[in-house]
Design a protein around this motif. Structure first.
Motif, PDB file in Angstrom:
ATOM      1  N   THR A   1       7.960  11.429  -9.494  1.00  0.00           N
ATOM      2  CA  THR A   1       7.482  10.037  -9.515  1.00  0.00           C
ATOM      3  C   THR A   1       8.487   9.121  -8.822  1.00  0.00           C
ATOM      4  N   SER A   2       7.988   8.269  -7.955  1.00  0.00           N
ATOM      5  CA  SER A   2       8.858   7.322  -7.251  1.00  0.00           C
ATOM      6  C   SER A   2       9.483   6.362  -8.251  1.00  0.00           C
ATOM      7  N   GLU A   3      10.628   5.831  -7.870  1.00  0.00           N
ATOM      8  CA  GLU A   3      11.314   4.853  -8.725  1.00  0.00           C
ATOM      9  C   GLU A   3      10.414   3.646  -8.997  1.00  0.00           C
ATOM     10  N   LEU A   4       9.691   3.207  -7.963  1.00  0.00           N
ATOM     11  CA  LEU A   4       8.796   2.063  -8.121  1.00  0.00           C
ATOM     12  C   LEU A   4       7.737   2.335  -9.188  1.00  0.00           C
ATOM     13  N   TYR A   5       7.061   3.460  -9.077  1.00  0.00           N
ATOM     14  CA  TYR A   5       5.977   3.728 -10.019  1.00  0.00           C
ATOM     15  C   TYR A   5       6.497   4.036 -11.423  1.00  0.00           C
ATOM     16  N   GLN A   6       7.677   4.598 -11.522  1.00  0.00           N
ATOM     17  CA  GLN A   6       8.250   4.791 -12.851  1.00  0.00           C
ATOM     18  C   GLN A   6       8.518   3.434 -13.482  1.00  0.00           C
TER      19      GLN A   6
ATOM     20  N   ASP B   1       0.838  -1.201   0.000  1.00  0.00           N
ATOM     21  CA  ASP B   1       0.000   0.000   0.000  1.00  0.00           C
ATOM     22  C   ASP B   1       0.872   1.251   0.000  1.00  0.00           C
ATOM     23  N   PHE B   2       0.731   2.054  -1.059  1.00  0.00           N
ATOM     24  CA  PHE B   2       1.482   3.297  -1.196  1.00  0.00           C
ATOM     25  C   PHE B   2       0.507   4.472  -1.309  1.00  0.00           C
ATOM     26  N   PRO B   3       0.215   5.147  -0.196  1.00  0.00           N
ATOM     27  CA  PRO B   3      -0.678   6.301  -0.263  1.00  0.00           C
ATOM     28  C   PRO B   3      -0.124   7.380  -1.197  1.00  0.00           C
ATOM     29  N   CYS B   4      -1.045   8.027  -1.898  1.00  0.00           N
ATOM     30  CA  CYS B   4      -0.674   9.066  -2.858  1.00  0.00           C
ATOM     31  C   CYS B   4      -1.637  10.239  -2.708  1.00  0.00           C
ATOM     32  N   ASN B   5      -1.085  11.415  -2.501  1.00  0.00           N
ATOM     33  CA  ASN B   5      -1.892  12.612  -2.284  1.00  0.00           C
ATOM     34  C   ASN B   5      -1.965  13.489  -3.537  1.00  0.00           C
ATOM     35  N   GLN B   6      -1.591  12.960  -4.688  1.00  0.00           N
ATOM     36  CA  GLN B   6      -1.523  13.746  -5.922  1.00  0.00           C
ATOM     37  C   GLN B   6      -2.876  14.049  -6.553  1.00  0.00           C
ATOM     38  N   PHE B   7      -3.885  13.294  -6.223  1.00  0.00           N
ATOM     39  CA  PHE B   7      -5.183  13.442  -6.873  1.00  0.00           C
ATOM     40  C   PHE B   7      -6.135  14.194  -5.957  1.00  0.00           C
ATOM     41  N   PHE B   8      -6.164  15.509  -6.096  1.00  0.00           N
ATOM     42  CA  PHE B   8      -7.027  16.392  -5.318  1.00  0.00           C
ATOM     43  C   PHE B   8      -6.845  16.246  -3.809  1.00  0.00           C
TER      44      PHE B   8
ATOM     45  N   ILE C   1       1.487  10.033   7.602  1.00  0.00           N
ATOM     46  CA  ILE C   1       1.354   8.600   7.336  1.00  0.00           C
ATOM     47  C   ILE C   1       0.777   7.862   8.552  1.00  0.00           C
ATOM     48  N   GLU C   2       1.089   8.322   9.745  1.00  0.00           N
ATOM     49  CA  GLU C   2       0.544   7.703  10.961  1.00  0.00           C
ATOM     50  C   GLU C   2      -0.978   7.858  11.018  1.00  0.00           C
ATOM     51  N   ASP C   3      -1.482   9.016  10.548  1.00  0.00           N
ATOM     52  CA  ASP C   3      -2.928   9.246  10.501  1.00  0.00           C
ATOM     53  C   ASP C   3      -3.594   8.310   9.497  1.00  0.00           C
ATOM     54  N   ILE C   4      -2.933   8.092   8.371  1.00  0.00           N
ATOM     55  CA  ILE C   4      -3.465   7.190   7.342  1.00  0.00           C
ATOM     56  C   ILE C   4      -3.521   5.767   7.884  1.00  0.00           C
ATOM     57  N   LYS C   5      -2.455   5.358   8.561  1.00  0.00           N
ATOM     58  CA  LYS C   5      -2.403   4.011   9.155  1.00  0.00           C
ATOM     59  C   LYS C   5      -3.546   3.825  10.152  1.00  0.00           C
ATOM     60  N   THR C   6      -3.726   4.813  11.035  1.00  0.00           N
ATOM     61  CA  THR C   6      -4.794   4.738  12.041  1.00  0.00           C
ATOM     62  C   THR C   6      -6.160   4.659  11.362  1.00  0.00           C
TER      63      THR C   6
ATOM     64  N   ASN D   1       5.410   4.755   3.058  1.00  0.00           N
ATOM     65  CA  ASN D   1       5.288   6.208   3.039  1.00  0.00           C
ATOM     66  C   ASN D   1       4.588   6.673   1.778  1.00  0.00           C
ATOM     67  N   LYS D   2       4.043   7.872   1.844  1.00  0.00           N
ATOM     68  CA  LYS D   2       3.390   8.476   0.684  1.00  0.00           C
ATOM     69  C   LYS D   2       4.378   8.606  -0.468  1.00  0.00           C
ATOM     70  N   ILE D   3       3.839   8.490  -1.679  1.00  0.00           N
ATOM     71  CA  ILE D   3       4.678   8.595  -2.866  1.00  0.00           C
ATOM     72  C   ILE D   3       4.006   9.447  -3.929  1.00  0.00           C
ATOM     73  N   TYR D   4       4.780   9.761  -4.936  1.00  0.00           N
ATOM     74  CA  TYR D   4       4.266  10.385  -6.151  1.00  0.00           C
ATOM     75  C   TYR D   4       4.229   9.306  -7.227  1.00  0.00           C
ATOM     76  N   VAL D   5       3.146   9.287  -7.992  1.00  0.00           N
ATOM     77  CA  VAL D   5       3.005   8.290  -9.059  1.00  0.00           C
ATOM     78  C   VAL D   5       3.111   8.913 -10.448  1.00  0.00           C
ATOM     79  N   ASN D   6       3.091  10.234 -10.506  1.00  0.00           N
ATOM     80  CA  ASN D   6       3.190  10.970 -11.773  1.00  0.00           C
ATOM     81  C   ASN D   6       4.092  12.187 -11.582  1.00  0.00           C
ATOM     82  N   GLY D   7       4.559  12.717 -12.690  1.00  0.00           N
ATOM     83  CA  GLY D   7       5.312  13.965 -12.663  1.00  0.00           C
ATOM     84  C   GLY D   7       6.788  13.794 -12.377  1.00  0.00           C
ATOM     85  N   THR D   8       7.436  14.908 -12.136  1.00  0.00           N
ATOM     86  CA  THR D   8       8.888  14.915 -11.965  1.00  0.00           C
ATOM     87  C   THR D   8       9.339  14.244 -10.668  1.00  0.00           C
TER      88      THR D   8
END
Length: 168
Positions: free
Chosen positions: A103-108, A61-68, A75-80, A94-101
């Motif tokens: 972007t995490s290595e994993l999602y790229q 599970d990789f939370p992403c805050n990029q979409f609105f 991250i502790e709040d998300i876990k709770t 931890n939170k990641i970026y999935v798009n843009g400059t």
């Protein structure tokens, strides 16, 4: 060519680990959000994890805050939130970026090496771009590290189950 197992990701505490720790397992990698129309999918994801974990299945599970801003807070709040509302027990990172400059290595890697997105059972939407369109996009990886499927956010965990069962 680089393998998915060569990639490092960040745990909740900021420590980096290699995905090699999940080698020889079936992985479902998901970018998630707690304030999204698809958030209720956490329930189905947890059911899949509990049902198949002892057979070598993991949900990452990789939370992403990029979409609105749909994954607000620390991250502790998300876990709770996930534990209280959906009793989740699968690994949260931890939170990641999935798009843009940023972007995490994993999602790229997933976008560069993964298949076109499946929007309905058997219906593929060819990539017009490598962008992740929304939270709860899911990638299914086999025990050898091959990215077999990219499921759209509308594809529910219940609909993905038969694809997991084929790999067990």
């Amino acid at each position: 060519m680089k393998s998915i197992y060569d990639i490092q990701v960040e745990k909740m505490n900021g420590e980096k680990i290699s995905l090699d720790e999940f080698k020889d397992n079936i992985l479902l990698i998901v970018n998630t959000a707690t304030k999204c129309g698809f958030t209720k999918q956490y329930e189905g994801l947890e059911k899949l994890f509990k049902k198949y974990h002892d057979k070598g299945f993991y949900i990452l599970d990789f939370p992403c805050n990029q979409f609105f801003g749909q994954a607000p807070g620390k991250i502790e709040d998300i876990k709770t939130f996930c534990e209280l509302n959906f009793q989740t027990t699968f690994p949260l990172f931890n939170k990641i970026y999935v798009n843009g400059t940023k972007t995490s290595e994993l999602y790229q890697f997933l976008k560069d090496n993964g298949p076109d997105e499946m929007v309905k059972d058997g219906e593929i939407k060819p990539k017009r771009s490598k962008r992740i369109r929304w939270n709860f996009t899911k990638f299914l990886i086999d025990r050898q590290g091959n990215i077999l499927y990219r499921f759209s956010p509308k594809f529910t965990p219940e609909e993905i189950e038969k694809y997991i069962e084929k790999l067990l």
